[in-house]
Design an enzyme around this catalytic site. Sequence first.
Site, PDB file in Angstrom:
ATOM      1  N   GLY A  14       0.764  -1.250   0.000  1.00 39.82           N
ATOM      2  CA  GLY A  14       0.000   0.000   0.000  1.00 39.82           C
ATOM      3  C   GLY A  14       0.790   1.292   0.000  1.00 39.82           C
ATOM      4  CB  ILE A  21      -0.061   5.239   6.700  1.00 45.51           C
ATOM      5  CG1 ILE A  21      -0.905   6.509   6.898  1.00 45.51           C
ATOM      6  CG2 ILE A  21       0.308   4.621   8.050  1.00 45.51           C
ATOM      7  CD1 ILE A  21      -2.223   6.293   7.629  1.00 45.51           C
ATOM      8  CG  ASP A  68      -6.383  -5.673  -7.982  1.00 46.45           C
ATOM      9  OD1 ASP A  68      -6.956  -5.603  -6.876  1.00 46.45           O
ATOM     10  OD2 ASP A  68      -6.936  -5.352  -9.047  1.00 46.45           O
ATOM     11  CB  VAL A  69      -6.048  -6.949  -2.147  1.00 46.08           C
ATOM     12  CG1 VAL A  69      -4.620  -6.775  -1.670  1.00 46.08           C
ATOM     13  CG2 VAL A  69      -6.833  -5.648  -2.086  1.00 46.08           C
ATOM     14  CB  ILE A  96      -4.853  -2.227   1.131  1.00 50.58           C
ATOM     15  CG1 ILE A  96      -3.440  -2.388   0.540  1.00 50.58           C
ATOM     16  CG2 ILE A  96      -5.925  -2.357   0.058  1.00 50.58           C
ATOM     17  CD1 ILE A  96      -3.170  -3.774  -0.007  1.00 50.58           C
ATOM     18  CB  ALA A  99     -15.056   3.540  -0.006  1.00 48.63           C
ATOM     19  CE1 TYR A 159     -12.577   6.494   6.968  1.00 44.43           C
ATOM     20  CE2 TYR A 159     -13.575   4.830   8.370  1.00 44.43           C
ATOM     21  CZ  TYR A 159     -12.511   5.269   7.602  1.00 44.43           C
ATOM     22  OH  TYR A 159     -11.398   4.485   7.465  1.00 44.43           O
ATOM     23  CE  LYS A 166      -9.915   1.604   7.450  1.00 44.50           C
ATOM     24  NZ  LYS A 166      -8.775   0.921   6.797  1.00 44.50           N
ATOM     25  CB  ILE A 195      -2.027  10.804   8.196  1.00 48.75           C
ATOM     26  CG1 ILE A 195      -1.716  10.451   9.656  1.00 48.75           C
ATOM     27  CG2 ILE A 195      -0.753  11.158   7.441  1.00 48.75           C
ATOM     28  CD1 ILE A 195      -0.748   9.286   9.839  1.00 48.75           C
ATOM     29  CB  THR A 197      -2.562   9.642   2.743  1.00 47.94           C
ATOM     30  OG1 THR A 197      -3.925   9.287   2.941  1.00 47.94           O
ATOM     31  CG2 THR A 197      -1.775   9.420   4.021  1.00 47.94           C
TER      32      THR A 197
HETATM   33  P1  NDP Z   1      -2.741   5.921   0.468  1.00 48.48           P
HETATM   34  O1  NDP Z   1      -3.624   6.497  -0.593  1.00 48.48           O
HETATM   35  O2  NDP Z   1      -1.346   6.366   0.500  1.00 48.48           O
HETATM   36  O3  NDP Z   1      -2.786   4.321   0.395  1.00 48.48           O
HETATM   37  C1  NDP Z   1      -3.909   3.583   0.049  1.00 48.48           C
HETATM   38  C2  NDP Z   1      -3.401   2.367  -0.662  1.00 48.48           C
HETATM   39  O4  NDP Z   1      -4.461   1.424  -0.921  1.00 48.48           O
HETATM   40  C3  NDP Z   1      -2.779   2.702  -1.998  1.00 48.48           C
HETATM   41  O5  NDP Z   1      -1.417   2.354  -2.002  1.00 48.48           O
HETATM   42  C4  NDP Z   1      -3.575   1.848  -2.955  1.00 48.48           C
HETATM   43  O6  NDP Z   1      -2.771   1.270  -3.944  1.00 48.48           O
HETATM   44  C5  NDP Z   1      -4.084   0.743  -2.069  1.00 48.48           C
HETATM   45  N1  NDP Z   1      -5.138   0.012  -2.739  1.00 48.48           N
HETATM   46  C6  NDP Z   1      -6.363   0.454  -3.121  1.00 48.48           C
HETATM   47  N2  NDP Z   1      -7.016  -0.506  -3.798  1.00 48.48           N
HETATM   48  C7  NDP Z   1      -6.184  -1.583  -3.843  1.00 48.48           C
HETATM   49  C8  NDP Z   1      -6.278  -2.885  -4.400  1.00 48.48           C
HETATM   50  N3  NDP Z   1      -7.370  -3.302  -5.070  1.00 48.48           N
HETATM   51  N4  NDP Z   1      -5.229  -3.744  -4.245  1.00 48.48           N
HETATM   52  C9  NDP Z   1      -4.123  -3.357  -3.592  1.00 48.48           C
HETATM   53  N5  NDP Z   1      -3.969  -2.130  -3.047  1.00 48.48           N
HETATM   54  C10 NDP Z   1      -4.989  -1.259  -3.174  1.00 48.48           C
HETATM   55  O7  NDP Z   1      -3.514   6.249   1.827  1.00 48.48           O
HETATM   56  P2  NDP Z   1      -3.243   5.946   3.372  1.00 48.48           P
HETATM   57  O8  NDP Z   1      -1.819   5.750   3.624  1.00 48.48           O
HETATM   58  O9  NDP Z   1      -3.986   7.005   4.069  1.00 48.48           O
HETATM   59  O10 NDP Z   1      -4.043   4.587   3.591  1.00 48.48           O
HETATM   60  C11 NDP Z   1      -3.481   3.394   4.096  1.00 48.48           C
HETATM   61  C12 NDP Z   1      -4.417   2.774   5.126  1.00 48.48           C
HETATM   62  O11 NDP Z   1      -4.477   3.630   6.263  1.00 48.48           O
HETATM   63  C13 NDP Z   1      -5.853   2.558   4.677  1.00 48.48           C
HETATM   64  O12 NDP Z   1      -6.316   1.314   5.187  1.00 48.48           O
HETATM   65  C14 NDP Z   1      -6.597   3.684   5.385  1.00 48.48           C
HETATM   66  O13 NDP Z   1      -7.952   3.384   5.593  1.00 48.48           O
HETATM   67  C15 NDP Z   1      -5.819   3.719   6.680  1.00 48.48           C
HETATM   68  N6  NDP Z   1      -6.007   4.929   7.498  1.00 48.48           N
HETATM   69  C16 NDP Z   1      -5.718   6.164   6.974  1.00 48.48           C
HETATM   70  C17 NDP Z   1      -5.872   7.298   7.745  1.00 48.48           C
HETATM   71  C18 NDP Z   1      -5.555   8.650   7.204  1.00 48.48           C
HETATM   72  O14 NDP Z   1      -5.938   9.641   7.812  1.00 48.48           O
HETATM   73  N7  NDP Z   1      -4.857   8.789   6.086  1.00 48.48           N
HETATM   74  C19 NDP Z   1      -6.378   7.225   9.124  1.00 48.48           C
HETATM   75  C20 NDP Z   1      -6.613   5.863   9.585  1.00 48.48           C
HETATM   76  C21 NDP Z   1      -6.444   4.772   8.777  1.00 48.48           C
HETATM   77  P3  NDP Z   1      -2.816   1.825  -5.452  1.00 48.48           P
HETATM   78  O15 NDP Z   1      -2.709   3.267  -5.324  1.00 48.48           O
HETATM   79  O16 NDP Z   1      -1.668   1.152  -6.090  1.00 48.48           O
HETATM   80  O17 NDP Z   1      -4.157   1.412  -5.976  1.00 48.48           O
HETATM   81  C1  N5H Z   2     -13.931  11.090   8.101  1.00 48.07           C
HETATM   82  C2  N5H Z   2     -12.946  11.094   7.240  1.00 48.07           C
HETATM   83  C3  N5H Z   2     -12.989  11.901   5.978  1.00 48.07           C
HETATM   84  C4  N5H Z   2     -14.028  11.363   4.956  1.00 48.07           C
HETATM   85  C5  N5H Z   2     -13.793   9.972   4.503  1.00 48.07           C
HETATM   86  C6  N5H Z   2     -12.645   9.514   3.972  1.00 48.07           C
HETATM   87  C7  N5H Z   2     -12.382   8.119   3.697  1.00 48.07           C
HETATM   88  C8  N5H Z   2     -11.233   7.695   3.205  1.00 48.07           C
HETATM   89  C9  N5H Z   2     -10.897   6.255   3.007  1.00 48.07           C
HETATM   90  C10 N5H Z   2     -10.851   5.739   1.588  1.00 48.07           C
HETATM   91  C11 N5H Z   2      -9.811   4.637   1.556  1.00 48.07           C
HETATM   92  C12 N5H Z   2     -10.529   6.807   0.557  1.00 48.07           C
HETATM   93  C13 N5H Z   2     -10.753   6.382  -0.875  1.00 48.07           C
HETATM   94  O1  N5H Z   2     -11.046   5.242  -1.167  1.00 48.07           O
HETATM   95  C14 N5H Z   2     -10.566   7.453  -1.904  1.00 48.07           C
HETATM   96  C15 N5H Z   2     -10.915   6.995  -3.329  1.00 48.07           C
HETATM   97  O2  N5H Z   2     -12.316   6.997  -3.522  1.00 48.07           O
HETATM   98  C16 N5H Z   2     -10.308   7.968  -4.367  1.00 48.07           C
HETATM   99  N1  N5H Z   2      -8.845   7.999  -4.306  1.00 48.07           N
HETATM  100  C17 N5H Z   2      -8.064   7.155  -5.032  1.00 48.07           C
HETATM  101  O3  N5H Z   2      -8.529   6.310  -5.781  1.00 48.07           O
HETATM  102  C18 N5H Z   2      -6.564   7.282  -4.837  1.00 48.07           C
HETATM  103  C19 N5H Z   2      -5.950   7.662  -6.177  1.00 48.07           C
HETATM  104  C20 N5H Z   2      -6.034   5.950  -4.303  1.00 48.07           C
HETATM  105  C21 N5H Z   2      -4.548   5.964  -4.082  1.00 48.07           C
HETATM  106  O4  N5H Z   2      -6.681   5.738  -3.045  1.00 48.07           O
HETATM  107  C22 N5H Z   2      -6.989   4.477  -2.678  1.00 48.07           C
HETATM  108  N2  N5H Z   2      -7.523   4.355  -1.475  1.00 48.07           N
HETATM  109  O5  N5H Z   2      -6.765   3.530  -3.389  1.00 48.07           O
HETATM  110  C23 N5H Z   2     -11.763  10.200   7.441  1.00 48.07           C
HETATM  111  C24 N5H Z   2     -10.443  10.916   7.624  1.00 48.07           C
HETATM  112  C25 N5H Z   2     -10.516  11.911   8.776  1.00 48.07           C
HETATM  113  C26 N5H Z   2      -9.344   9.863   7.929  1.00 48.07           C
HETATM  114  C27 N5H Z   2      -9.043   8.928   6.781  1.00 48.07           C
HETATM  115  C28 N5H Z   2      -8.597   9.523   5.488  1.00 48.07           C
HETATM  116  C29 N5H Z   2      -9.200   7.595   6.990  1.00 48.07           C
HETATM  117  C30 N5H Z   2      -8.878   6.503   6.032  1.00 48.07           C
HETATM  118  O6  N5H Z   2      -9.309   5.365   6.303  1.00 48.07           O
HETATM  119  O7  N5H Z   2      -8.142   6.715   5.051  1.00 48.07           O
END
Ligand code: NDP
Ligand code: N5H
Length: 258
Positions: A14, A21, A68-69, A96, A99, A159, A166, A195, A197
Site C-alpha cells: 500500500g 502511511i 491487486d487484492v 490498503i 471506497a 466516513y 473498518k 493523516i 494522504t
Molecule cells: P494511500 O492512498 O497512500 O494508500 C492507500 C493504498 O491502498 C494505496 O497504495 C492503494 O494502492 C491501495 N489500494 C487500493 N485498492 C487496492 C487494491 N485493489 N489492491 C491493492 N492495493 C490497493 O492512503 P493511506 O496511507 O492514508 O491509507 C493506508 C491505510 O491507512 C488505509 O487502510 C486507510 O484506511 C488507513 N487509514 C488512513 C488514515 C488517514 O488519515 N490517512 C487514518 C486511519 C487509517 P494503489 O494506489 O496502487 O491502488
Molecule cells: C472522516 C474522514 C474523511 C471522509 C472519509 C474519507 C475516507 C477515506 C478512506 C478511503 C480509503 C478513501 C478512498 O477510497 C478514496 C478513493 O475513492 C479515491 N482515491 C483514489 O482512488 C486514490 C488515487 C487511491 C490511491 O486511493 C486508494 N484508497 O486507493 C476520514 C479521515 C478523517 C481519515 C481517513 C482519510 C481515513 C482513512 O481510512 O483513510
Amino acid sequence: MNMSLQGRTYVVMGVANKRSIAWGIAQSLHNAGARLIFTYAAERFEKSVRDLAATLEGGEESLFYQCDVTDDENIMETFQQIQNDVGVIHGLAHCIAFANKEELKGDFLNTSRDGFLTAHNISSYSLTAVSRAVQPLMSEGGGIVTLTYLGGERVVPNYNVMGVAKASLDASVKYLAESLGKHGIRVNAISAGPIRTLSAKGVGDFNSILKDIEERAPLRRPTTQEEVGDTAYFLLSDFSRGVTGEMIHVDSGFHIIG
Ligand code: NDP
Ligand code: N5H
C-alpha cells in the site's frame, strides 16, 4: 532482547507515494535493519514505489511485486513468487483501503450494494485473503499489522461505508489472531489519527477535522506517519510478542475524548 530487525524480511502493501502511511512503516522497519518487499496495486505507482525505495540506504535490496487484492489468483501468484525469491517472511503490513468517492459523503443510508461490497472487498476481506497467502511463508512466526480508523468504532461524518468496512476489518483482526496464533503469527491493528494522504485527498473537510484534533486531542497535535511507523515496528518486533488481536490507537489520544 534487541529491537533490531536485521536478517528479517517484511512485506509492505500500500505505498502509493511518500505521504502513504505504508511509507512511514517502511521507513521505520528499514531503520531497524529489515529487508523490505513492496507490493503495489496500480502499475502507475510502480515507479513511485521504486523511486522511494531507492532513497533508503541499501534500498536496492528491496523487491517489488504487483498485487491487486481484489484478485485471488494475483494474490496467490504474488506470494508464490515471493516464496520462490526470498523464502521466509517475518511480517506483513496491510495498508490498503478503498471506497467509491460518492459513498464518502452525504447520508450513509444511500450506500449502494455495489459500493458496500467494493469497500468491504478491498478494505476488509483483503486482510484475510492476504493473511492466508502469507501464512506458509511465515514459517518462523511473526506479525501482521493492518490500519484502521476510529470511524469503525463510532459514527464519524462522511466516513460512512468505510466505517462499516473498518468494523469488519477490526473483527477480522481478532478472528485471524485466533486462526494464526497456533502458527506463532500475531495479528494486530493500528487505529491511526487523520493523516493527509492521497486517499484522504478530496474527501471530507480535512482541515476542520485536523483543527478539531489540534484543539481537543490530549496531545493537541495531529498524528504523523512516523508515529504510526514506529508503532508498526513495535507490533512487528519481538517486543510485542505477547500482543495479538489488539488495536492500538496512534491518534494523539483523540479516541478517549467524548
Ligand atoms: P494511500 O492512498 O497512500 O494508500 C492507500 C493504498 O491502498 C494505496 O497504495 C492503494 O494502492 C491501495 N489500494 C487500493 N485498492 C487496492 C487494491 N485493489 N489492491 C491493492 N492495493 C490497493 O492512503 P493511506 O496511507 O492514508 O491509507 C493506508 C491505510 O491507512 C488505509 O487502510 C486507510 O484506511 C488507513 N487509514 C488512513 C488514515 C488517514 O488519515 N490517512 C487514518 C486511519 C487509517 P494503489 O494506489 O496502487 O491502488
Ligand atoms: C472522516 C474522514 C474523511 C471522509 C472519509 C474519507 C475516507 C477515506 C478512506 C478511503 C480509503 C478513501 C478512498 O477510497 C478514496 C478513493 O475513492 C479515491 N482515491 C483514489 O482512488 C486514490 C488515487 C487511491 C490511491 O486511493 C486508494 N484508497 O486507493 C476520514 C479521515 C478523517 C481519515 C481517513 C482519510 C481515513 C482513512 O481510512 O483513510
